[in-house]
Design a protein around this motif. Structure first.
Motif, PDB file in Angstrom:
ATOM      1  N   THR A   4      74.181  59.044 131.979  1.00  0.00           N
ATOM      2  CA  THR A   4      74.291  60.393 131.414  1.00  0.00           C
ATOM      3  C   THR A   4      73.045  60.768 130.635  1.00  0.00           C
ATOM      4  O   THR A   4      72.516  61.878 130.766  1.00  0.00           O
ATOM      5  N   MET A   5      72.529  59.836 129.815  1.00  0.00           N
ATOM      6  CA  MET A   5      71.332  60.141 129.021  1.00  0.00           C
ATOM      7  C   MET A   5      70.092  60.296 129.880  1.00  0.00           C
ATOM      8  O   MET A   5      69.136  60.951 129.486  1.00  0.00           O
ATOM      9  N   SER A   6      70.097  59.676 131.070  1.00  0.00           N
ATOM     10  CA  SER A   6      68.945  59.811 131.962  1.00  0.00           C
ATOM     11  C   SER A   6      68.839  61.219 132.546  1.00  0.00           C
ATOM     12  O   SER A   6      67.820  61.555 133.149  1.00  0.00           O
ATOM     13  N   LEU A   7      69.874  62.041 132.371  1.00  0.00           N
ATOM     14  CA  LEU A   7      69.854  63.401 132.909  1.00  0.00           C
ATOM     15  C   LEU A   7      69.188  64.389 131.962  1.00  0.00           C
ATOM     16  O   LEU A   7      69.004  65.549 132.313  1.00  0.00           O
ATOM     17  N   VAL A  41      62.733  75.378 125.939  1.00  0.00           N
ATOM     18  CA  VAL A  41      62.426  74.031 126.438  1.00  0.00           C
ATOM     19  C   VAL A  41      62.360  73.128 125.208  1.00  0.00           C
ATOM     20  O   VAL A  41      61.453  73.250 124.386  1.00  0.00           O
ATOM     21  N   TYR A  42      63.316  72.233 125.067  1.00  0.00           N
ATOM     22  CA  TYR A  42      63.442  71.448 123.842  1.00  0.00           C
ATOM     23  C   TYR A  42      63.982  70.061 124.162  1.00  0.00           C
ATOM     24  O   TYR A  42      64.414  69.777 125.294  1.00  0.00           O
ATOM     25  N   HIS A  43      63.957  69.177 123.141  1.00  0.00           N
ATOM     26  CA  HIS A  43      64.514  67.838 123.284  1.00  0.00           C
ATOM     27  C   HIS A  43      66.019  67.939 123.510  1.00  0.00           C
ATOM     28  O   HIS A  43      66.725  68.665 122.804  1.00  0.00           O
ATOM     29  N   GLY A  44      66.503  67.186 124.487  1.00  0.00           N
ATOM     30  CA  GLY A  44      67.930  67.210 124.795  1.00  0.00           C
ATOM     31  C   GLY A  44      68.303  68.187 125.878  1.00  0.00           C
ATOM     32  O   GLY A  44      69.495  68.370 126.163  1.00  0.00           O
ATOM     33  N   LEU A  45      67.318  68.846 126.511  1.00  0.00           N
ATOM     34  CA  LEU A  45      67.599  69.794 127.586  1.00  0.00           C
ATOM     35  C   LEU A  45      67.814  69.046 128.900  1.00  0.00           C
ATOM     36  O   LEU A  45      67.140  68.058 129.189  1.00  0.00           O
ATOM     37  N   LEU A  46      68.772  69.530 129.688  1.00  0.00           N
ATOM     38  CA  LEU A  46      69.005  68.933 131.001  1.00  0.00           C
ATOM     39  C   LEU A  46      67.748  69.040 131.866  1.00  0.00           C
ATOM     40  O   LEU A  46      67.101  70.086 131.905  1.00  0.00           O
ATOM     41  N   SER A  90      49.636  71.516 133.158  1.00  0.00           N
ATOM     42  CA  SER A  90      50.456  70.788 134.129  1.00  0.00           C
ATOM     43  C   SER A  90      51.670  70.222 133.403  1.00  0.00           C
ATOM     44  O   SER A  90      51.545  69.672 132.294  1.00  0.00           O
ATOM     45  N   ALA A  91      52.841  70.369 133.994  1.00  0.00           N
ATOM     46  CA  ALA A  91      54.087  69.834 133.433  1.00  0.00           C
ATOM     47  C   ALA A  91      54.763  68.981 134.493  1.00  0.00           C
ATOM     48  O   ALA A  91      54.869  69.385 135.651  1.00  0.00           O
ATOM     49  N   LYS A  92      55.217  67.797 134.091  1.00  0.00           N
ATOM     50  CA  LYS A  92      55.908  66.916 135.024  1.00  0.00           C
ATOM     51  C   LYS A  92      56.927  66.074 134.275  1.00  0.00           C
ATOM     52  O   LYS A  92      56.792  65.818 133.079  1.00  0.00           O
ATOM     53  N   LEU A  93      57.948  65.663 135.001  1.00  0.00           N
ATOM     54  CA  LEU A  93      59.010  64.828 134.454  1.00  0.00           C
ATOM     55  C   LEU A  93      58.776  63.384 134.868  1.00  0.00           C
ATOM     56  O   LEU A  93      58.477  63.106 136.027  1.00  0.00           O
ATOM     57  N   ASN A  94      58.919  62.489 133.896  1.00  0.00           N
ATOM     58  CA  ASN A  94      58.783  61.055 134.161  1.00  0.00           C
ATOM     59  C   ASN A  94      59.836  60.334 133.336  1.00  0.00           C
ATOM     60  O   ASN A  94      59.719  60.231 132.125  1.00  0.00           O
ATOM     61  N   GLY A  95      60.884  59.851 134.012  1.00  0.00           N
ATOM     62  CA  GLY A  95      61.984  59.246 133.288  1.00  0.00           C
ATOM     63  C   GLY A  95      62.687  60.296 132.452  1.00  0.00           C
ATOM     64  O   GLY A  95      63.112  61.347 132.954  1.00  0.00           O
ATOM     65  N   TYR A  97      63.136  57.092 127.533  1.00  0.00           N
ATOM     66  CA  TYR A  97      63.378  57.238 126.102  1.00  0.00           C
ATOM     67  C   TYR A  97      64.834  57.619 125.862  1.00  0.00           C
ATOM     68  O   TYR A  97      65.445  58.345 126.655  1.00  0.00           O
ATOM     69  N   LEU A  98      65.374  57.133 124.748  1.00  0.00           N
ATOM     70  CA  LEU A  98      66.737  57.433 124.350  1.00  0.00           C
ATOM     71  C   LEU A  98      66.714  58.363 123.134  1.00  0.00           C
ATOM     72  O   LEU A  98      65.724  58.405 122.394  1.00  0.00           O
ATOM     73  N   PRO A  99      67.802  59.115 122.904  1.00  0.00           N
ATOM     74  CA  PRO A  99      67.825  60.069 121.782  1.00  0.00           C
ATOM     75  C   PRO A  99      68.048  59.389 120.438  1.00  0.00           C
ATOM     76  O   PRO A  99      68.852  59.831 119.627  1.00  0.00           O
ATOM     77  N   LEU A 100      67.346  58.300 120.214  1.00  0.00           N
ATOM     78  CA  LEU A 100      67.502  57.537 118.990  1.00  0.00           C
ATOM     79  C   LEU A 100      66.133  57.088 118.509  1.00  0.00           C
ATOM     80  O   LEU A 100      65.358  56.508 119.278  1.00  0.00           O
ATOM     81  N   VAL A 101      65.835  57.365 117.241  1.00  0.00           N
ATOM     82  CA  VAL A 101      64.554  56.994 116.645  1.00  0.00           C
ATOM     83  C   VAL A 101      64.832  56.319 115.307  1.00  0.00           C
ATOM     84  O   VAL A 101      65.585  56.859 114.475  1.00  0.00           O
ATOM     85  N   PHE A 102      64.261  55.138 115.121  1.00  0.00           N
ATOM     86  CA  PHE A 102      64.355  54.458 113.837  1.00  0.00           C
ATOM     87  C   PHE A 102      63.232  54.939 112.932  1.00  0.00           C
ATOM     88  O   PHE A 102      62.075  55.047 113.361  1.00  0.00           O
TER      89      PHE A 102
END
Length: 420
Positions: A103-106, A133-138, A162-167, A321-326
């Motif tokens: 789910t998070m990979s989406l 266009v923000y963090h957490g967008l599908l 240039s804009a591209k998706l990687n992971g 990357y996961l939606p978690l930052v220490f």
């Protein structure tokens, strides 16, 4: 490494072999293509590793060679699955974890900006947020081509994007226009509009080399802002040496002028300086999506301090990357102390500031030929004042005024009308 993983997933055992003819047992395994590895000999006994599939084929060989096997160790996924087969919550947790990862990979959890020099990362990310266009967008809602167009339209100095998706990353690569003012003016004049070169400041002409247009000044002339240096039209003379018409062009010339830059700088000999005491405290927290949570810092009782914040992204591999930052904040205590420059130190600091100013001018193509800056230090202040005499390129482009000259036929017609 890959072979070890395959062996682990298939499962294998480490066994001890002993009996009547262990050497014959090993030969028969070799003849029947049964793989064994890590073979060791201890006290008339052999120890080796063998896969579960190969282990199931050993019964006739053991009987034929009158040898026996004792299992020493079981390794691999099949044994782990059997060991935890009754722990349903464990397997349920694995399934839930895999579902969460999928789910998070989406979604996009990190936006990375590369190639920007004038614009900061935060400004560009804020601009993208305004464009939804923000963090957490599908990731399915991200249109890379549209992002590229909006970046080029939103920033005049961005000439390529240039804009591209990687992971789970959205990578923005941009290239900014680093052209000088002269290059920009040259680009603006490429439409063919006739242009003059006019003075942009008061100066004495040091040299002029004209490539296109008609020069209006010579070496040694003193010009003021707005004076025409090179006119964007060339006169065409007739047989009577009179101006019959003009050929218009875009003026092009290398013009150097002697100008003067005023310089003024003053600072007090007394100044406030930070002195760190060496005392530190730290606090930890996490950021989930856009929400931050901090643990209380009971040791943080400083009145004056600097704060250093470190962020550690949680990721799987290089681009997941996961939606978690220490988060970790370090507070360093300091005290303000009033200090005083010695006259030598103040003069050295003033000279350093003057050198930095001269360096900035040199980077703009300015040649300093005379330094008339005086540094004076009294009991309270250090003052540097004066001017710098320099040689620098001058001249900016301005649209040429079009001059209409009467044609020869028109002059004759007017004279005939007067005689009648």
């Amino acid at each position: 490494m890959l072979i070890d993983k395959v062996k682990y997933f298939q499962g294998y055992v480490r066994v001890r072999l002993f009996g009547y003819a262990p050497e014959r047992f090993l030969n028969l395994c070799s003849n029947r293509n049964i793989l064994i590895w890590n073979l060791e000999y201890h006290d008339d006994q052999y120890e080796f590793c063998i896969s579960l599939r190969g282990f199931r084929q050993l019964k006739p060989i053991l009987k034929k060679t009158r040898t026996k096997l004792v299992i020493i160790e079981r390794t691999g996924l099949p044994f782990a699955m059997r060991r935890y087969r009754k722990r349903k919550l464990f397997f349920a947790g694995i399934v839930i974890c895999c579902a969460l990862l999928y789910t998070m990979s989406l979604f996009v959890w990190k936006i990375e900006v590369n190639g920007n020099l004038h614009e900061t990362d935060s400004n560009i990310i804020k601009f993208l947020e305004e464009k939804k266009v923000y963090h957490g967008l599908l990731k399915s809602k991200i249109d890379c081509e549209k992002i590229e167009e909006e970046l080029r339209a939103g920033y005049e100095d961005i000439i390529w994007a240039s804009a591209k998706l990687n992971g789970t990353m959205l990578i923005i690569d941009i290239q900014e226009n680093l052209a000088t003012n002269q290059q920009v003016e040259k680009q603006q004049s490429e439409d063919g509009t006739p242009m003059d070169l006019v003075a942009d400041k008061e100066a004495e002409i040091y040299s002029i080399l004209t490539r296109a247009g008609t020069p209006q000044v010579e070496k040694g002339a003193v010009v003021k802002p707005g004076d025409v240096l090179v006119e964007g039209k060339n006169p065409v003379l007739n047989d009577a040496k009179e101006i019959a018409s003009y050929q218009y062009c875009v003026s092009d010339a290398d013009i150097l002028g002697i100008t003067s830059y005023p310089y003024q700088d003053s600072f007090s000999l007394k100044y406030e300086d930070k002195v760190f005491t060496g005392e530190e405290s730290s606090s930890n927290g996490i950021r989930i999506l856009q929400n931050q949570f901090w643990l209380p810092d009971f040791l943080h009782k400083f009145e004056k301090y600097d704060t250093i914040t470190d962020e550690y992204d949680v990721k799987i591999g290089e681009s997941f990357y996961l939606p978690l930052v220490f988060l970790k904040q370090t507070h360093k205590e300091y005290q303000m102390e009033t200090k005083r420059y010695k006259k030598e130190e103040a003069k050295k600091l003033a000279e350093q500031k003057l050198q930095e100013f001269c360096k900035e001018l040199s980077e703009k193509g300015v040649q300093i030929i005379e330094n008339n800056v005086m540094i004076v230090t009294d009991e309270h202040n250090c003052t540097a004042s004066g001017s710098l005499k320099v040689i620098e390129p001058i001249g900016i482009r301005k649209a040429t005024s079009i001059t209409d000259l009467p044609q020869e036929g028109q002059i004759e017609d007017e004279s005939d009308g007067e005689s009648n």
